[in-house]
Design a protein around this motif. Structure first.
Motif, PDB file in Angstrom:
ATOM      1  N   VAL A   1      53.744  60.880  40.655  1.00 17.92           N
ATOM      2  CA  VAL A   1      53.612  60.030  39.649  1.00 17.92           C
ATOM      3  C   VAL A   1      52.142  59.881  39.562  1.00 17.92           C
ATOM      4  O   VAL A   1      51.451  59.850  40.384  1.00 17.92           O
ATOM      5  CB  VAL A   1      54.390  58.629  40.278  1.00 17.92           C
ATOM      6  N   LYS A   2      51.613  60.132  38.199  1.00 22.26           N
ATOM      7  CA  LYS A   2      50.273  59.810  37.868  1.00 22.26           C
ATOM      8  C   LYS A   2      50.302  58.546  36.842  1.00 22.26           C
ATOM      9  O   LYS A   2      50.939  58.338  35.934  1.00 22.26           O
ATOM     10  CB  LYS A   2      49.714  61.055  36.975  1.00 22.26           C
ATOM     11  N   VAL A   3      49.378  57.484  37.290  1.00 19.57           N
ATOM     12  CA  VAL A   3      49.201  56.342  36.647  1.00 19.57           C
ATOM     13  C   VAL A   3      47.631  56.431  36.221  1.00 19.57           C
ATOM     14  O   VAL A   3      46.905  56.385  37.079  1.00 19.57           O
ATOM     15  CB  VAL A   3      49.890  55.105  37.417  1.00 19.57           C
ATOM     16  N   GLY A   4      47.470  55.907  34.973  1.00 16.73           N
ATOM     17  CA  GLY A   4      46.201  55.635  34.466  1.00 16.73           C
ATOM     18  C   GLY A   4      45.959  54.185  34.625  1.00 16.73           C
ATOM     19  O   GLY A   4      46.643  53.484  34.303  1.00 16.73           O
ATOM     20  N   VAL A   5      44.485  53.800  34.914  1.00 16.04           N
ATOM     21  CA  VAL A   5      44.422  52.317  35.191  1.00 16.04           C
ATOM     22  C   VAL A   5      42.785  52.080  34.295  1.00 16.04           C
ATOM     23  O   VAL A   5      42.132  52.996  34.657  1.00 16.04           O
ATOM     24  CB  VAL A   5      44.427  51.780  36.495  1.00 16.04           C
ATOM     25  N   GLY A   6      42.914  51.130  33.461  1.00 12.76           N
ATOM     26  CA  GLY A   6      41.435  50.618  33.021  1.00 12.76           C
ATOM     27  C   GLY A   6      41.241  49.214  33.306  1.00 12.76           C
ATOM     28  O   GLY A   6      42.219  48.642  33.364  1.00 12.76           O
ATOM     29  N   LEU A   7      39.963  49.414  33.918  1.00 13.55           N
ATOM     30  CA  LEU A   7      39.306  47.955  34.430  1.00 13.55           C
ATOM     31  C   LEU A   7      38.283  47.500  33.616  1.00 13.55           C
ATOM     32  O   LEU A   7      37.316  48.185  33.436  1.00 13.55           O
ATOM     33  CB  LEU A   7      39.175  48.074  35.901  1.00 13.55           C
TER      34      LEU A   7
ATOM     35  N   ALA B   1      52.017  51.296  43.025  1.00 10.79           N
ATOM     36  CA  ALA B   1      51.958  49.701  42.764  1.00 10.79           C
ATOM     37  C   ALA B   1      51.214  49.070  43.791  1.00 10.79           C
ATOM     38  O   ALA B   1      50.693  48.230  43.231  1.00 10.79           O
ATOM     39  CB  ALA B   1      53.524  49.321  42.836  1.00 10.79           C
ATOM     40  N   GLY B   2      51.240  49.396  45.133  1.00 11.89           N
ATOM     41  CA  GLY B   2      50.416  48.510  45.810  1.00 11.89           C
ATOM     42  C   GLY B   2      49.187  48.682  45.739  1.00 11.89           C
ATOM     43  O   GLY B   2      48.168  47.874  45.791  1.00 11.89           O
ATOM     44  N   ARG B   3      48.598  49.813  45.399  1.00  5.48           N
ATOM     45  CA  ARG B   3      47.134  49.972  45.004  1.00  5.48           C
ATOM     46  C   ARG B   3      46.655  49.389  43.731  1.00  5.48           C
ATOM     47  O   ARG B   3      45.667  48.948  43.668  1.00  5.48           O
ATOM     48  CB  ARG B   3      46.773  51.707  44.947  1.00  5.48           C
ATOM     49  N   LEU B   4      47.433  49.490  42.853  1.00  3.82           N
ATOM     50  CA  LEU B   4      47.301  48.856  41.540  1.00  3.82           C
ATOM     51  C   LEU B   4      47.043  47.258  41.834  1.00  3.82           C
ATOM     52  O   LEU B   4      46.170  46.637  41.222  1.00  3.82           O
ATOM     53  CB  LEU B   4      48.340  49.106  40.548  1.00  3.82           C
ATOM     54  N   GLU B   5      47.987  46.555  42.639  1.00  2.41           N
ATOM     55  CA  GLU B   5      47.817  45.409  42.996  1.00  2.41           C
ATOM     56  C   GLU B   5      46.503  44.913  43.982  1.00  2.41           C
ATOM     57  O   GLU B   5      45.975  44.158  43.685  1.00  2.41           O
ATOM     58  CB  GLU B   5      49.051  45.060  43.935  1.00  2.41           C
ATOM     59  N   GLN B   6      46.185  45.955  44.724  1.00  2.00           N
ATOM     60  CA  GLN B   6      44.864  45.884  45.382  1.00  2.00           C
ATOM     61  C   GLN B   6      43.732  45.712  44.271  1.00  2.00           C
ATOM     62  O   GLN B   6      42.716  45.076  44.526  1.00  2.00           O
ATOM     63  CB  GLN B   6      44.492  47.035  46.350  1.00  2.00           C
ATOM     64  N   LEU B   7      43.636  46.617  43.348  1.00  3.10           N
ATOM     65  CA  LEU B   7      42.669  46.638  42.422  1.00  3.10           C
ATOM     66  C   LEU B   7      42.836  45.435  41.612  1.00  3.10           C
ATOM     67  O   LEU B   7      41.825  44.859  41.371  1.00  3.10           O
ATOM     68  CB  LEU B   7      42.959  48.043  41.490  1.00  3.10           C
ATOM     69  N   ARG B   8      44.090  44.996  41.114  1.00  2.00           N
ATOM     70  CA  ARG B   8      43.829  43.755  40.222  1.00  2.00           C
ATOM     71  C   ARG B   8      43.356  42.606  40.949  1.00  2.00           C
ATOM     72  O   ARG B   8      42.812  41.377  40.383  1.00  2.00           O
ATOM     73  CB  ARG B   8      45.431  43.550  40.027  1.00  2.00           C
ATOM     74  N   SER B   9      43.585  42.437  42.540  1.00  2.00           N
ATOM     75  CA  SER B   9      43.070  41.536  43.150  1.00  2.00           C
ATOM     76  C   SER B   9      41.680  41.364  43.417  1.00  2.00           C
ATOM     77  O   SER B   9      40.955  40.227  43.997  1.00  2.00           O
ATOM     78  CB  SER B   9      43.794  41.170  44.669  1.00  2.00           C
ATOM     79  N   LEU B  10      41.053  42.387  43.169  1.00  2.00           N
ATOM     80  CA  LEU B  10      39.369  42.285  43.304  1.00  2.00           C
ATOM     81  C   LEU B  10      38.742  41.238  42.423  1.00  2.00           C
ATOM     82  O   LEU B  10      39.234  41.184  41.218  1.00  2.00           O
ATOM     83  CB  LEU B  10      38.904  44.018  43.107  1.00  2.00           C
TER      84      LEU B  10
ATOM     85  N   GLU C   1      36.054  41.150  40.942  1.00  3.65           N
ATOM     86  CA  GLU C   1      35.221  41.728  39.829  1.00  3.65           C
ATOM     87  C   GLU C   1      36.172  42.096  38.709  1.00  3.65           C
ATOM     88  O   GLU C   1      35.641  42.364  37.495  1.00  3.65           O
ATOM     89  CB  GLU C   1      34.632  42.948  40.134  1.00  3.65           C
ATOM     90  N   VAL C   2      37.328  42.073  38.944  1.00  9.49           N
ATOM     91  CA  VAL C   2      38.546  42.493  37.872  1.00  9.49           C
ATOM     92  C   VAL C   2      38.831  41.273  37.034  1.00  9.49           C
ATOM     93  O   VAL C   2      39.613  40.620  37.692  1.00  9.49           O
ATOM     94  CB  VAL C   2      39.715  43.342  38.384  1.00  9.49           C
ATOM     95  N   HIS C   3      38.613  41.371  35.965  1.00 10.52           N
ATOM     96  CA  HIS C   3      39.099  40.173  34.999  1.00 10.52           C
ATOM     97  C   HIS C   3      40.140  40.613  33.889  1.00 10.52           C
ATOM     98  O   HIS C   3      40.932  39.804  33.537  1.00 10.52           O
ATOM     99  CB  HIS C   3      37.861  39.430  34.120  1.00 10.52           C
ATOM    100  N   HIS C   4      40.339  41.871  33.801  1.00  9.09           N
ATOM    101  CA  HIS C   4      41.361  42.479  32.913  1.00  9.09           C
ATOM    102  C   HIS C   4      41.707  44.037  33.279  1.00  9.09           C
ATOM    103  O   HIS C   4      40.775  44.651  33.675  1.00  9.09           O
ATOM    104  CB  HIS C   4      41.018  42.339  31.642  1.00  9.09           C
TER     105      HIS C   4
END
Length: 110
Positions: free
Chosen positions: A22-28, A72-81, A83-86
């Motif tokens: 599974v590959k997921v892209g993320v933009g922060l 999904a867990g890693r995305l939640e980790q990124l979202r909780s940083l 510095e991440v506002h979107h």
């Protein structure tokens, strides 16, 4: 040559619907000092690509795993940083081009 850092051997697994990956892209979109958020992202073993960018996102990354729950867990980790506002995510359905023939240039500090 490997010990001297002149040669690196790695497997290139093509991403296809049959690969079981599974590959997921993320933009922060980041606020303030973004060094900690960038460092956190690149340290994640599922992150196979990360780039600071100009435009809609400050950081773009691709996560790759055989386990959707892991991503999904890693995305939640990124979202909780802090510095991440979107954050926006998307799934890579089919990869049409992946070219790793050019070596990555290592950053040097002066």
């Amino acid at each position: 040559m490997q010990e001297a850092g002149l040669l690196r051997i790695s497997a290139q697994i093509p991403h296809t619907p049959q690969s079981g990956r599974v590959k997921v892209g993320v933009g922060l979109c980041l606020t303030g000092e973004d060094h900690d958020a960038v460092a956190a992202a690149v340290q994640m073993p599922e992150v196979e690509f990360a780039a600071e960018s100009l435009g809609r996102f400050d950081l773009i990354a691709t996560l790759n795993s055989s386990d959707p729950a892991e991503i999904a867990g890693r995305l939640e980790q990124l979202r909780s940083l802090p510095e991440v506002h979107h954050m926006e995510t998307w799934m890579h359905v089919r990869t049409h081009k992946e070219d790793y023939s050019q070596p990555m240039r290592q950053e040097t500090t002066a």
